[in-house]
Design a protein around this motif. Structure first.
Motif, short mmCIF file in Angstrom:
data_model
loop_
_atom_site.label_atom_id
_atom_site.label_comp_id
_atom_site.label_asym_id
_atom_site.label_seq_id
_atom_site.Cartn_x
_atom_site.Cartn_y
_atom_site.Cartn_z
N LYS A 67 -7.38 0.43 10.68
CA LYS A 67 -8.05 -1.01 10.88
C LYS A 67 -9.47 -1.22 9.23
CE LYS A 67 -9.38 -1.70 14.08
NZ LYS A 67 -9.30 -0.73 14.75
N PHE A 111 2.10 0.35 11.04
CA PHE A 111 1.90 -1.68 10.84
C PHE A 111 3.10 -2.06 11.64
CE2 PHE A 111 -0.69 -0.87 7.01
CZ PHE A 111 -2.00 -2.21 7.72
N LEU A 152 -2.86 5.01 5.99
CA LEU A 152 -1.63 3.93 5.65
C LEU A 152 -0.96 4.51 4.74
CD1 LEU A 152 -4.10 0.98 5.36
CD2 LEU A 152 -2.97 1.62 7.39
N SER A 183 -9.35 1.37 7.03
CA SER A 183 -8.18 1.59 5.79
C SER A 183 -8.10 0.17 5.65
CB SER A 183 -7.32 2.39 6.13
OG SER A 183 -9.03 3.95 6.64
N LEU A 184 -7.01 -0.90 5.92
CA LEU A 184 -6.63 -1.85 5.47
C LEU A 184 -7.67 -2.73 4.66
CD1 LEU A 184 -3.95 -3.73 5.42
CD2 LEU A 184 -5.54 -4.64 7.07
N LEU A 212 -1.50 -1.94 14.95
CA LEU A 212 -1.31 -1.04 13.72
C LEU A 212 -1.74 -0.02 14.45
CD1 LEU A 212 -2.58 -0.21 10.96
CD2 LEU A 212 -3.50 0.05 10.89
N ILE A 216 -5.35 -7.79 12.51
CA ILE A 216 -4.46 -6.74 12.34
C ILE A 216 -5.28 -5.63 13.99
CG2 ILE A 216 -4.43 -4.53 11.45
CD1 ILE A 216 -4.82 -7.70 9.34
N THR A 239 -10.17 -7.71 11.59
CA THR A 239 -9.71 -6.74 12.67
C THR A 239 -10.32 -6.47 13.71
OG1 THR A 239 -10.98 -5.05 11.67
CG2 THR A 239 -9.07 -5.13 9.99
N LEU A 245 0.68 -1.40 -0.36
CA LEU A 245 0.20 -0.08 -0.22
C LEU A 245 1.18 1.11 -0.02
CD1 LEU A 245 -1.15 -0.82 3.09
CD2 LEU A 245 -3.19 -1.34 2.04
#
Ligand SMILES: Nc1ncnc2c1ncn2[C@@H]1O[C@H](COP(=O)(O)OP(=O)(O)OP(=O)(O)O)[C@@H](O)[C@H]1O
Ligand SMILES: [Mg+2]
Length: 367
Positions: free
Chosen positions: A37, A358, A15, A39-40, A353, A29, A333, A9
């Motif tokens: 979270k 991370f 991120l 966003s991932l 995170l 995560i 997450t 990413l």
């Protein structure tokens, strides 16, 4: 099974720049609120669909004060590794699979098939039928090849008929679309009904596993979208023509279909506690993932954002154990670091995170 091997990413929401190498089973995560979270999960979803599940304005995904985001994933499917890349600036988006620009969204979804469970998935129970139709159609689309064609032709006929009704065109002209509407409605109806039938045993299995305390089994009732008591769809269209004309749209049809989930004759929302409802929604998505695995002979990747909060320690552990026992890759997450010791260290990978950064806490034993 489909596996996300690696995700890179850059400048995606908060991120910054990171490469994650996922394990084949459970990937957790953990992080506080606003760590990044969702966003991932959103980044993986974007690679699978080209879109966001949070915003219709994809420019919002680009990190503030930067001009472009990039995502890159390596996905293993049927023993082949595919590369998916997405880059987006204010004006342009590029999505490539194995170096080639993709033609359709379905192509992308087939390379990275994911199933998404977020706190918003609760709308499957709480809201109107639209979310349940989307859920149903996801399954039908993956299970039955003719579905997508029938669905597209239905939508086209419906749009034209509605246009005719709104513009008050002569009856014969409006009814020109009836034949296509009826034919495709019939095909869609049959595929949906069969899908609900096929899904039911999986749903029962997951409900029993997640909520052994329930003494009654779930029932799924498919509703076609027109009152069956009023006759066939042809008769319903005929007898409602004047009402349709008054309202300027077609009131009944596949676009009004729904599924009702009941326990002991009572709506799931009435019968189940809030925590049980969360588990039921989980069971709905796991059932769908399992049926997909059986029919497509390929597993979806489960994306679970915010492992259902509101679950007590016992139910959380049951859910985690079940997830770890399934032959599916999970990316989940949670804000709750207390989950980490519950994981089977041989089958799990964990990251912490913090503020979009991370750090790897646990390497799975399978690496
Ligand atoms: N385009 C962007 N650029 C930079 N930061 C952003 C952007 N969009 C959102 N953010 C910020 O990213 C942070 C992380 O949001 P996210 O929703 O991923 O957090 P989360 O870990 O899921 O939190 P929660 O536990 O509350 O759900 C938020 O502080 C948000 O304001
Ligand atoms: Mg979140």
């Amino acid at each position: 099974m489909a596996k996300l091997l690696e995700l890179q990413l850059q400048h995606f929401r908060n991120l910054k720049s990171y490469k994650l190498t996922f394990g084949p089973r459970l990937n957790l995560i953990a992080g506080d609120n606003a760590a990044g979270k969702t966003s991932l999960i959103e980044a993986v979803w974007a690679l699978s669909s080209g879109r966001s599940f949070r915003t219709a304005k994809p420019q919002q995904l680009i990190q503030h004060d930067t001009s472009e985001l990039t995502l890159f994933a390596k996905v293993e499917q049927q023993h082949q590794v595919h590369a998916i890349g997405l880059s987006r600036s204010e004006e342009k988006v590029f999505i490539k699979v194995d170096g080639e620009a993709i033609q359709t969204q379905a192509e992308l979804a087939s390379k990275l098939p994911v199933q998404l469970l977020t706190p918003e998935s609760h709308r499957l129970l709480e809201e109107g039928p639209k979310a349940r139709r989307q859920y149903l159609d996801w399954g039908c689309f993956h299970q039955s090849q003719p579905f997508i064609n029938a669905w597209r032709h239905y939508q086209r006929a419906l749009k034209q008929r509605n246009h005719g009704l709104k513009s008050r065109l002569p009856k014969e002209q409006i009814e020109l679309w009836n034949a296509q509407l009826i034919e495709t409605a019939h095909a869609i109806d049959q595929i949906r009904e069969k899908y609900v039938e096929d899904l039911s045993p999986y749903l029962t299995e997951f409900c029993q596993a997640l909520m052994p305390e329930l003494t009654v089994l779930p029932e799924c009732h498919f509703r076609t979208g027109w009152p069956k008591s009023s006759g066939t769809f042809t008769q319903v269209l005929e007898s409602n023509f004047h009402k349709d004309l008054q309202q300027g749209h077609t009131q009944y049809g596949c676009h009004r279909a729904d599924i009702k989930f009941r326990f002991d004759g009572q709506d799931a929302l009435m019968k189940l506690s809030r925590g049980q409802q969360k588990l039921f929604v989980c069971a709905l998505l796991l059932a769908q993932a399992s049926l997909y695995e059986k029919t497509a002979n390929e597993a979806v990747i489960m994306l679970i954002d915010d492992l259902p909060a509101e679950l007590d320690a016992h139910h959380r552990e049951t859910l985690l154990k079940l997830l770890q026992a399934l032959d599916i890759q999970h990316i989940l997450t949670s804000t709750d670091k207390a989950l980490i010791p519950l994981l089977d260290a041989d089958n799990a990978k964990v990251w912490q995170l913090e503020n979009g950064q991370f750090s790897e806490l646990l390497q799975d034993g399978c690496q």
